[in-house]
Scaffold this active site. Structure first.
Site, PDB file in Angstrom:
ATOM      1  N   ASP A   8       0.819  -1.207   0.000  1.00 12.75           N
ATOM      2  CA  ASP A   8       0.000   0.000   0.000  1.00 12.75           C
ATOM      3  C   ASP A   8       0.854   1.258   0.000  1.00 12.75           C
ATOM      4  O   ASP A   8       0.410   2.307  -0.448  1.00 12.75           O
ATOM      5  CB  ASP A   8      -0.938  -0.005   1.204  1.00 12.75           C
ATOM      6  N   LYS A  62      -1.048  -5.029   4.159  1.00 14.15           N
ATOM      7  CA  LYS A  62      -2.108  -5.513   5.046  1.00 14.15           C
ATOM      8  C   LYS A  62      -1.534  -6.094   6.338  1.00 14.15           C
ATOM      9  O   LYS A  62      -0.511  -6.778   6.330  1.00 14.15           O
ATOM     10  CB  LYS A  62      -2.945  -6.555   4.314  1.00 14.15           C
TER      11      LYS A  62
END
Length: 346
Positions: free
Chosen positions: A235, A246
């Site tokens: 991300d 995550k």
């Protein structure tokens, strides 16, 4: 299956919270609906929410009641701010919105309708470039996989998490298309089970062998020499190669390091944030405690229990074997080599 569809001048987002039980699209008639879809994870995955936000800004532009350029841009800046605040960790979200606004601010056109057309063209470009980047990543990444590859992945970094094809699962797809015998082990990925619901579903749909495991089985799986490599998405990646992904990714990386299994990260250049020197500077989103205490609307924990629910963790660069991008595979030292590969990114 497309997570993002622009058709008949309207945005549709696949509601991933309902997969694999139901395939249902959200009709985004206003930008607030897009923001809610991003916030509640109906659309998720860093590249996907970037593309969705770009189209969300187009939807917002359709709503804006302005006849002059200055007022139009001011109102769009406010909309971009709202969309950008929906999820703080994934850098692609802000990157896509900034790119959209930069394209507008540098456009010579004064007519608002012309500016709306420019916005749609730019959103299409972001979408199409992501698909192409993922395919290039897959081609570079599959070269790292042996002819018979047992790949562990965490969360979902496939077509559902991008504009198409996928990052980590794009590597798997490319290897499969090359005729390699690939077997995926998918961590279920608590608390929202993206590995169980989404990664497993994608692999089953494409006929790629997949075995679902609970998160706490990963270490034992590695100890039994049943994994050749780990491939995950990201991300946000900082200038030194630290990786936000995550929650649970860090633990997988530690286990991989202990068992001498290569840990690879697949992500487009838009995920690399050269403005941050290390992972300590990455804002980590914390989500609703009910994601941990409830499942399917039913309680799994006693009422009143305290919950900590960070959506992401940070894997230090020392645990990362390589970062796979659309421009090639980046090896340590990451600070030096990421700077080289990112110096000309759009």
């Amino acid at each position: 299956m497309n997570a993002i569809i622009w058709e008949n001048n309207q945005l549709q987002l696949l509601d991933q919270t309902k997969l694999p039980r139901t395939i249902e699209y959200i009709q985004c008639t206003d930008y607030h609906t897009v923001g809610k879809a991003i916030k509640k994870l109906s659309v998720r995955g860093a590249p996907a929410i970037g593309a969705a936000a770009a189209y969300g800004l187009v939807v917002g532009a359709q709503q804006v009641d302005a006849t002059d350029r200055k007022t139009f841009l001011e109102k769009l800046e406010a909309i971009a701010g709202e969309l950008g605040a929906t999820r703080p960790t994934a850098v692609n979200l802000r990157w896509a919105l900034d790119r959209m606004m930069m394209r507008l601010s540098t456009a010579p056109e004064q007519n608002v309708e012309d500016l709306r057309k420019i916005m749609l063209e730019e959103a299409h470009a972001i979408y199409n470039e992501d698909v192409e980047s993922n395919r290039k990543m897959g081609e570079y990444g599959q070269e790292l996989l042996p002819e018979e590859a047992r790949v562990l992945t965490h969360c979902n970094a496939g077509a559902l998490a991008t504009a198409g094809y996928g990052t980590a699962l794009g590597v798997v797809r490319a290897a499969h298309e090359k005729g390699k015998k690939v077997h995926v082990y998918a961590d279920e990925t608590r608390p929202l089970l993206q590995g169980a619901r989404l990664t497993s579903w994608e692999m089953v749909q494409e006929g790629i062998p997949v075995t679902l495991i609970t998160d706490n089985m990963a270490g034992y799986l590695m100890s039994k020499k049943m994994v050749d490599c780990i491939v995950v998405g990201a991300d946000r990646i900082t200038a030194n190669g630290d990786v936000a992904n995550k929650i649970g990714t860090y633990g997988v990386a530690v286990l991989a390091n202990h068992h001498n299994i290569p840990f690879y990260v697949a992500a487009p250049l838009s995920t690399i944030d050269m403005s941050l020197s290390s992972g300590e500077e990455i804002p980590i989103e914390e989500r609703d405690p009910q994601e941990v205490t409830h499942h399917g609307g039913q309680p799994m924990a006693p009422e009143g229990v305290q919950v900590w629910n960070p959506a992401f963790d940070v894997t230090p660069n020392s645990l990362v074997k390589a970062i796979i991008t659309e421009r090639g595979v980046v090896l340590p030292p990451f600070a030096e080599n990421l700077a080289k590969i990112c110096c000309n990114k759009k």
